[in-house]
Motif scaffolding. Sequence first.
Motif, PDB file in Angstrom:
ATOM      1  N   ASP A  79      14.058   2.446  32.950  1.00 38.82           N
ATOM      2  CA  ASP A  79      12.548   2.781  33.104  1.00 38.82           C
ATOM      3  C   ASP A  79      12.294   4.070  33.875  1.00 38.82           C
ATOM      4  O   ASP A  79      11.075   4.592  33.902  1.00 38.82           O
ATOM      5  CB  ASP A  79      11.704   1.730  34.263  1.00 38.82           C
ATOM      6  N   SER A  80      13.412   5.066  34.180  1.00 41.90           N
ATOM      7  CA  SER A  80      13.488   6.036  34.838  1.00 41.90           C
ATOM      8  C   SER A  80      13.544   7.078  33.733  1.00 41.90           C
ATOM      9  O   SER A  80      13.428   8.234  34.197  1.00 41.90           O
ATOM     10  CB  SER A  80      14.277   6.060  36.134  1.00 41.90           C
TER      11      SER A  80
ATOM     12  N   LYS B  31      13.324   9.670  30.358  1.00 38.58           N
ATOM     13  CA  LYS B  31      12.224  10.337  29.476  1.00 38.58           C
ATOM     14  C   LYS B  31      12.998  10.715  28.340  1.00 38.58           C
ATOM     15  O   LYS B  31      14.092  11.188  28.093  1.00 38.58           O
ATOM     16  CB  LYS B  31      11.803  11.389  30.139  1.00 38.58           C
TER      17      LYS B  31
ATOM     18  N   GLU C  86       7.541  15.750  27.363  1.00 37.75           N
ATOM     19  CA  GLU C  86       8.658  14.515  27.747  1.00 37.75           C
ATOM     20  C   GLU C  86       7.713  13.256  27.917  1.00 37.75           C
ATOM     21  O   GLU C  86       6.575  13.203  28.536  1.00 37.75           O
ATOM     22  CB  GLU C  86       9.268  14.996  29.050  1.00 37.75           C
ATOM     23  N   GLN C  87       8.153  12.329  27.607  1.00 40.60           N
ATOM     24  CA  GLN C  87       7.309  10.847  27.507  1.00 40.60           C
ATOM     25  C   GLN C  87       8.062   9.710  28.446  1.00 40.60           C
ATOM     26  O   GLN C  87       9.474   9.881  28.154  1.00 40.60           O
ATOM     27  CB  GLN C  87       7.201  10.476  25.948  1.00 40.60           C
ATOM     28  N   LYS C  88       7.323   9.438  29.507  1.00 36.63           N
ATOM     29  CA  LYS C  88       7.899   8.330  30.163  1.00 36.63           C
ATOM     30  C   LYS C  88       8.367   7.028  29.392  1.00 36.63           C
ATOM     31  O   LYS C  88       7.494   6.675  28.347  1.00 36.63           O
ATOM     32  CB  LYS C  88       6.918   7.961  31.348  1.00 36.63           C
ATOM     33  N   ALA C  89       8.817   6.133  30.058  1.00 33.84           N
ATOM     34  CA  ALA C  89       9.297   4.827  29.272  1.00 33.84           C
ATOM     35  C   ALA C  89       8.306   3.959  28.922  1.00 33.84           C
ATOM     36  O   ALA C  89       8.097   3.422  27.928  1.00 33.84           O
ATOM     37  CB  ALA C  89      10.248   4.099  30.224  1.00 33.84           C
ATOM     38  N   ASP C  90       7.203   3.913  29.768  1.00 28.98           N
ATOM     39  CA  ASP C  90       5.951   2.899  29.300  1.00 28.98           C
ATOM     40  C   ASP C  90       5.079   3.453  28.152  1.00 28.98           C
ATOM     41  O   ASP C  90       5.017   2.690  27.254  1.00 28.98           O
ATOM     42  CB  ASP C  90       5.220   3.028  30.669  1.00 28.98           C
ATOM     43  N   LYS C  91       5.249   4.959  27.997  1.00 31.26           N
ATOM     44  CA  LYS C  91       4.468   5.454  26.735  1.00 31.26           C
ATOM     45  C   LYS C  91       5.445   5.107  25.663  1.00 31.26           C
ATOM     46  O   LYS C  91       4.948   4.996  24.618  1.00 31.26           O
ATOM     47  CB  LYS C  91       4.152   6.814  27.130  1.00 31.26           C
TER      48      LYS C  91
END
Length: 728
Positions: free
Chosen positions: A132-133, A135, A173-178
């Motif tokens: 979850d942390s 990218k 850079e895309q975070k985990a939720d996206k």
Amino acid sequence: MIYEGKAITVSMIEGDIAELRFDLQGESVNKFNRATLEELQAATVAIAANDAVKGVLLTSGKDSFIVGADITEFGSYFAGPEETIVEWLGYANSVFSALEDLPVPTLSVINGVALGGGMELVLSTDIRVMADSAKIGLPEVKLGIMPGFGGTVRLPRVIGADNAIEWICMGNEQKADKALADGAVDAVFSADTLRPQALEMLKSAIAGAINWQQRRAEKTAKLTLNTMESMMVFETAKGFVMGQTKGHYPAPITAIKTMQKHCSMSRDKALVVESKGFATLAKTTESQALIGLFLNDQLLKKKAKEYDKIAKPTNMAAVLGAGIMGGGIAYQSAYKGTPILMKDINEAGIELGLNEANKLLSRRVEKGKMTALKMGESLNRIRPTLSYGDFGAVNTVVEAVVENPNVKKAVLAELEDKVSDDTIVTSNTSTISIDLLAADLKRPQNFLGMHFFNPVHMMPLVEVIRGSKTSAEAVATVVAYAKKMGKTPIVVNDCPGFLVNRVLFPYFAGFAALVRDGADFQKIDKVMEKFGFPMGPAYLLDVVGIDTGVHANEVMAAGFPDRMKADYKTSMEVMFENHRYGQKNGVGFYKYETDKKGKPKKVVDEQAYELIKPVVAAATEFDADEIIARCMIPMCIEVARCLEEGIVDTAAEADMGLIFGIGFPPFRGGACRYMDTVGLSSFVALCDTFAHLGKLYEPTDRMRVMAANGESYFPAAANAAVTTDSAE
């Protein structure tokens, strides 16, 4: 152990699972270089030959997964013909495709950053899970290129063409939720449960509970879009991107065209199309400039690390003079975690400074970038004061009072008696000599310039100005503090205007002479904005403030009278005399109205033309090339002078100063890169065609020698553009 190399190992775990582990020896991060690709090829062959393997788990032995391709290694490919680049990419893609074609399910465990080639690698596996942390992303367009290890082929087939266009053309850079929402990964877990959960998913795939074969088939087949859908998706995207980039950045458009071209092809044919598109971009001047900026940024970071070795920590800072600038400095320090005293001589100043900090923090909360709790914590780090009571505990002070040498000297003399002998004192001056301000100080070794650009929260550059008596420790401490504030510090030596303003005002002088000779300042603005500047010179002067511009111009004229002292009344002086100071009071070269968002909107004001009539020639039409040359030549020559005089150490730092300080077009790479692109011999010849305009257009002797010898400001390898994705 199935395979063991210096970057990759493969070992059997859980009985029948092969763990392919990336852990590049001697490096803090994993990145793709030629050796790593060769090891991946060998490891894949070893796995394919082992009948005991029922599934493959890709993991990293470092905090990041893979940060991308090694930006320093592939210069020879980029310097060669496009055919060589295509051949190199063909090899890399054969390695990734071999991994994708293994007869068993494969799963990537993305524990940290996976960018560029790192993300393209995980796309070649059947299943992807991430912490979850973590990218992921494909940032290649930021270097003027596009994905070349299969990113434009696999990503649209995994997340759909619309999403893929957004990911690739934005380069974020895309975070985990996206990543999960768009379908780029199959699951997101906390870091402490990532590995066991990943193993369970891989076991499910081995057992047939997850149809990995279908996933792979979809990923290697044609994109499922009919002709009409394809046209709507890609043509709409091209129109939008062209509007955003104004045609200055070819990479996003080429990426879209490439995806459109190969969407009806299966994987192997599509990869060839991608390789050709990549090779075309790799040879553009835009990619050379943007990759050069990346390398320049790495140099700045390397220098900053060297300064860290002797820097003293700034655990408590102070700013003298609240107001908009002081409030901005206080905000930046507090927001980034360093407590700061904000002193002014009256409550009104304190209130103005606090309001500025509060406004900036509130905006972050409104945009969802900060919680109300974090905002409160940041505000609590700003301690307003009308006295010097607690200044004995301050490590670094930024003096930000009015830009007047007499006022500043008086304030600095008073301040020096209120701080400890070790406190570093800086002046946020844009033009005043550091040695002049230090002349009467008891501890000049602890004094230097720290020039922030307005607005502080938006402008990334801080000029750190070394005086003749400034100690190395003081410079290092301020560099470290600027970096701690989230800024990019560039160290320069003392002179009128330092680096940024010294090279900016010859540009304004070129503009002023054009207006004098009958050019329309609106046309000049439009031409220079089309050249790539965020705003033309007239508009920029309005934003900076005509009064500020006149003051700075006087400093430049006094410091360099042979070329910066005008022998005529300029249009800027006319504006100043008529109290037209620009945006700050609503009228300058343009007048300003408030738009629906409460921001100043520039509109044409015919009165400005009437006012300057007495000091300008009859209206004359100048073509775009002449306007560009007359504005750019003085700036570029002054940059060369700064390098020759040692005001700035390297061409890389000079260019980064212009990019971050005045919005020099990034796709042109900075003034030195721009001269290299034109070619110094051609640039010097161009200067000579404008010799009649005076010394501002006279190249230095060193420039002429460089031109005659075929030299450039950056080495040939750097000019050839070296690399692919993102690196550390």
